[in-house]
Design a protein around this motif. Structure first.
Motif, PDB file in Angstrom:
ATOM      1  N   PHE A   9       0.825  -1.205   0.000  1.00 19.05           N
ATOM      2  CA  PHE A   9       0.000   0.000   0.000  1.00 19.05           C
ATOM      3  C   PHE A   9       0.861   1.258   0.000  1.00 19.05           C
ATOM      4  CE2 PHE A   9      -3.221  -2.977   1.513  1.00 19.05           C
ATOM      5  CZ  PHE A   9      -4.307  -2.588   0.760  1.00 19.05           C
ATOM      6  N   GLU A  10       1.939   1.229   0.756  1.00 15.00           N
ATOM      7  CA  GLU A  10       2.836   2.393   0.802  1.00 15.00           C
ATOM      8  C   GLU A  10       3.518   2.605  -0.546  1.00 15.00           C
ATOM      9  OE1 GLU A  10       4.634   5.724   1.927  1.00 15.00           O
ATOM     10  OE2 GLU A  10       3.183   4.654   3.167  1.00 15.00           O
ATOM     11  N   LEU A  11       3.932   1.520  -1.200  1.00 17.98           N
ATOM     12  CA  LEU A  11       4.575   1.647  -2.515  1.00 17.98           C
ATOM     13  C   LEU A  11       3.624   2.252  -3.543  1.00 17.98           C
ATOM     14  CD1 LEU A  11       6.472  -1.758  -2.825  1.00 17.98           C
ATOM     15  CD2 LEU A  11       7.475   0.510  -2.531  1.00 17.98           C
ATOM     16  N   ILE A  12       2.400   1.770  -3.572  1.00 16.08           N
ATOM     17  CA  ILE A  12       1.419   2.291  -4.530  1.00 16.08           C
ATOM     18  C   ILE A  12       1.097   3.741  -4.221  1.00 16.08           C
ATOM     19  CG2 ILE A  12      -0.960   2.061  -5.354  1.00 16.08           C
ATOM     20  CD1 ILE A  12      -0.668  -0.975  -4.920  1.00 16.08           C
ATOM     21  N   SER A  13       0.916   4.060  -2.953  1.00 17.43           N
ATOM     22  CA  SER A  13       0.608   5.435  -2.561  1.00 17.43           C
ATOM     23  C   SER A  13       1.724   6.387  -2.968  1.00 17.43           C
ATOM     24  CB  SER A  13       0.392   5.507  -1.048  1.00 17.43           C
ATOM     25  OG  SER A  13       0.274   6.835  -0.624  1.00 17.43           O
ATOM     26  N   ARG A  14       2.955   6.021  -2.671  1.00 14.27           N
ATOM     27  CA  ARG A  14       4.094   6.879  -2.987  1.00 14.27           C
ATOM     28  C   ARG A  14       4.223   7.092  -4.497  1.00 14.27           C
ATOM     29  NH1 ARG A  14       8.962   4.069  -1.475  1.00 14.27           N
ATOM     30  NH2 ARG A  14       7.908   3.854   0.505  1.00 14.27           N
ATOM     31  N   TYR A 107       8.267 -12.597 -12.109  1.00 14.63           N
ATOM     32  CA  TYR A 107       8.786 -11.268 -12.432  1.00 14.63           C
ATOM     33  C   TYR A 107       8.890 -11.063 -13.941  1.00 14.63           C
ATOM     34  CZ  TYR A 107      11.625  -7.068 -11.960  1.00 14.63           C
ATOM     35  OH  TYR A 107      12.083  -5.788 -12.026  1.00 14.63           O
ATOM     36  N   LYS A 108       9.172 -12.121 -14.677  1.00 18.26           N
ATOM     37  CA  LYS A 108       9.324 -12.025 -16.126  1.00 18.26           C
ATOM     38  C   LYS A 108       8.001 -11.745 -16.829  1.00 18.26           C
ATOM     39  CE  LYS A 108      13.276 -15.092 -16.199  1.00 18.26           C
ATOM     40  NZ  LYS A 108      13.778 -16.408 -16.580  1.00 18.26           N
ATOM     41  N   GLN A 109       6.889 -12.120 -16.218  1.00 19.97           N
ATOM     42  CA  GLN A 109       5.583 -11.941 -16.853  1.00 19.97           C
ATOM     43  C   GLN A 109       4.946 -10.594 -16.541  1.00 19.97           C
ATOM     44  OE1 GLN A 109       3.380 -15.350 -15.582  1.00 19.97           O
ATOM     45  NE2 GLN A 109       4.347 -16.704 -17.072  1.00 19.97           N
ATOM     46  N   LEU A 110       5.539  -9.806 -15.663  1.00 18.79           N
ATOM     47  CA  LEU A 110       4.999  -8.496 -15.329  1.00 18.79           C
ATOM     48  C   LEU A 110       5.333  -7.498 -16.424  1.00 18.79           C
ATOM     49  CD1 LEU A 110       6.047  -8.254 -11.574  1.00 18.79           C
ATOM     50  CD2 LEU A 110       3.844  -8.971 -12.478  1.00 18.79           C
ATOM     51  N   ASN A 111       4.467  -6.498 -16.602  1.00 19.57           N
ATOM     52  CA  ASN A 111       4.799  -5.436 -17.549  1.00 19.57           C
ATOM     53  C   ASN A 111       5.742  -4.441 -16.860  1.00 19.57           C
ATOM     54  OD1 ASN A 111       3.259  -3.498 -16.094  1.00 19.57           O
ATOM     55  ND2 ASN A 111       1.421  -4.045 -17.227  1.00 19.57           N
ATOM     56  N   TRP A 112       6.222  -3.465 -17.601  1.00 21.80           N
ATOM     57  CA  TRP A 112       7.257  -2.566 -17.074  1.00 21.80           C
ATOM     58  C   TRP A 112       6.766  -1.733 -15.896  1.00 21.80           C
ATOM     59  CZ3 TRP A 112       6.520   2.707 -17.290  1.00 21.80           C
ATOM     60  CH2 TRP A 112       5.494   3.151 -18.120  1.00 21.80           C
ATOM     61  N   ARG A 113       5.478  -1.346 -15.883  1.00 19.49           N
ATOM     62  CA  ARG A 113       4.957  -0.572 -14.748  1.00 19.49           C
ATOM     63  C   ARG A 113       4.902  -1.421 -13.485  1.00 19.49           C
ATOM     64  NH1 ARG A 113      -0.473   1.189 -17.006  1.00 19.49           N
ATOM     65  NH2 ARG A 113       0.053  -0.533 -18.292  1.00 19.49           N
ATOM     66  N   GLU A 114       4.437  -2.663 -13.641  1.00 18.80           N
ATOM     67  CA  GLU A 114       4.365  -3.562 -12.492  1.00 18.80           C
ATOM     68  C   GLU A 114       5.757  -3.895 -11.964  1.00 18.80           C
ATOM     69  OE1 GLU A 114       2.177  -6.611 -14.483  1.00 18.80           O
ATOM     70  OE2 GLU A 114       0.284  -6.015 -13.545  1.00 18.80           O
ATOM     71  N   LYS A 115       6.711  -4.077 -12.864  1.00 12.55           N
ATOM     72  CA  LYS A 115       8.092  -4.355 -12.432  1.00 12.55           C
ATOM     73  C   LYS A 115       8.653  -3.187 -11.626  1.00 12.55           C
ATOM     74  CE  LYS A 115       9.491  -7.557 -16.052  1.00 12.55           C
ATOM     75  NZ  LYS A 115      10.343  -7.784 -17.212  1.00 12.55           N
ATOM     76  N   ALA A 116       8.415  -1.979 -12.092  1.00 12.89           N
ATOM     77  CA  ALA A 116       8.927  -0.795 -11.384  1.00 12.89           C
ATOM     78  C   ALA A 116       8.279  -0.666 -10.007  1.00 12.89           C
ATOM     79  CB  ALA A 116       8.672   0.461 -12.209  1.00 12.89           C
ATOM     80  N   LEU A 117       7.007  -0.988  -9.913  1.00 13.18           N
ATOM     81  CA  LEU A 117       6.290  -0.875  -8.642  1.00 13.18           C
ATOM     82  C   LEU A 117       6.693  -1.974  -7.666  1.00 13.18           C
ATOM     83  CD1 LEU A 117       3.981   0.319  -6.881  1.00 13.18           C
ATOM     84  CD2 LEU A 117       2.467  -1.302  -8.014  1.00 13.18           C
ATOM     85  N   LEU A 118       6.759  -3.205  -8.135  1.00 12.77           N
ATOM     86  CA  LEU A 118       6.922  -4.355  -7.251  1.00 12.77           C
ATOM     87  C   LEU A 118       8.365  -4.788  -7.024  1.00 12.77           C
ATOM     88  CD1 LEU A 118       3.964  -6.500  -8.571  1.00 12.77           C
ATOM     89  CD2 LEU A 118       4.026  -5.074  -6.534  1.00 12.77           C
ATOM     90  N   ARG A 119       9.328  -4.151  -7.670  1.00 16.86           N
ATOM     91  CA  ARG A 119      10.731  -4.542  -7.525  1.00 16.86           C
ATOM     92  C   ARG A 119      11.163  -4.665  -6.061  1.00 16.86           C
ATOM     93  NH1 ARG A 119      13.059  -1.110 -10.959  1.00 16.86           N
ATOM     94  NH2 ARG A 119      12.790  -2.603 -12.642  1.00 16.86           N
ATOM     95  N   PRO A 120      10.805  -3.736  -5.163  1.00 17.90           N
ATOM     96  CA  PRO A 120      11.235  -3.884  -3.760  1.00 17.90           C
ATOM     97  C   PRO A 120      10.634  -5.098  -3.043  1.00 17.90           C
ATOM     98  CG  PRO A 120      10.493  -1.647  -4.185  1.00 17.90           C
ATOM     99  CD  PRO A 120      10.159  -2.446  -5.394  1.00 17.90           C
ATOM    100  N   LEU A 121       9.546  -5.652  -3.547  1.00 14.79           N
ATOM    101  CA  LEU A 121       8.905  -6.776  -2.870  1.00 14.79           C
ATOM    102  C   LEU A 121       9.433  -8.135  -3.318  1.00 14.79           C
ATOM    103  CD1 LEU A 121       5.188  -5.585  -2.923  1.00 14.79           C
ATOM    104  CD2 LEU A 121       6.867  -5.345  -1.105  1.00 14.79           C
TER     105      LEU A 121
END
Length: 177
Positions: A9-14, A107-121
Motif C-alpha cells: 500500500f505504501e509503494l502504490i501510494s508513494r 517477475y518475467k511476466q509483469l509489464n514494465w509498470r508492475e516491475k517498477a512498482l513491485l521490484r522492492p517486494l
C-alpha cells in the motif's frame, strides 16, 4: 489488537500521489491563469472540475490508501484497505507459511509498470496465509484491493515486505488463543 502496515500500500501510494499532486498543481495554475487571461474561454469551469477530481484522488492515494494494514484481532484477521476491509476468521486459515512474491507472480511476466512498482517486494520474504475457505464477500471485495495481496495458486493472502517473521508469529499466537 496488533496492526501491521503493508508495504504494498505504501509503494502504490508513494508512486501515484506524486503524479496526481503535480497534475493538480498544473491544473490549478491553468485555472488561475484563465481567471486573468481567459484563454480557456467558455470551458473555464472544466479546469476547476478537473482540479476538484484530482484533489479527491490525491486525498485517496495520499491519506486513505496508506491505511492499508493487517490487523490481528482476537476473533480473526482483518485486511484493512483504503475504504473496505476483509475479515478472516482463524478457523478458515489453513496454514501460515513463508512465501515470496515470485512464487505467485513471475517477475518475467509483469509489464514494465508492475516491475517498477513491485521490484522492492521481490527480494525479501513474506507471509502467505492460505485459506481453507473464503469469507462471504471475498470475491466482490477483492476487487477493491491490489491483486498482488492475493495468491494465485491457492486462495490466501500474500503479505510481502515488512517484518514477516513478526507477522507470522503474531498470527500463530492469536490462532493458538
Amino acid at each position: 489488537m496488533k496492526k501491521h502496515k503493508l508495504h504494498l500500500f505504501e509503494l502504490i501510494s508513494r508512486r501515484i500521489r506524486g503524479k496526481i499532486f503535480w497534475l493538480l498543481v498544473i491544473t490549478l495554475a491553468a485555472a488561475i491563469a484563465d481567471y486573468y487571461t481567459t484563454f480557456l474561454g467558455d470551458l473555464w469551469y472544466l479546469a476547476w472540475v478537473a482540479a476538484g477530481i484530482l484533489l479527491v484522488l490525491w486525498f485517496y492515494y495520499a491519506i486513505l490508501f496508506r491505511r492499508g494494514s493487517l490487523k490481528i484481532r482476537p476473533n480473526g484477521l482483518r485486511l484493512q484497505g483504503p475504504l473496505w476491509h476483509l475479515n478472516f476468521r482463524y478457523d478458515t486459515i489453513y496454514t501460515v507459511t513463508a512465501g515470496h512474491m515470485d512464487q505467485h507472480y513471475s517477475y518475467k511476466q509483469l509489464n514494465w509498470r508492475e516491475k517498477a512498482l513491485l521490484r522492492p517486494l521481490y527480494g525479501p520474504a513474506g507471509v502467505f496465509v492460505q485459506l481453507k475457505s473464503v469469507p462471504p464477500g471475498y470475491r466482490w471485495r477483492r476487487l477493491w484491493f491490489p491483486r498482488y495481496l492475493f495468491g494465485t495458486r491457492h486462495d490466501g493472502l500474500l503479505l510481502c515486505g515488512g517484518d514477516w517473521m513478526n507477522i507470522s508469529q503474531d498470527i500463530e499466537t492469536a490462532r493458538a488463543h
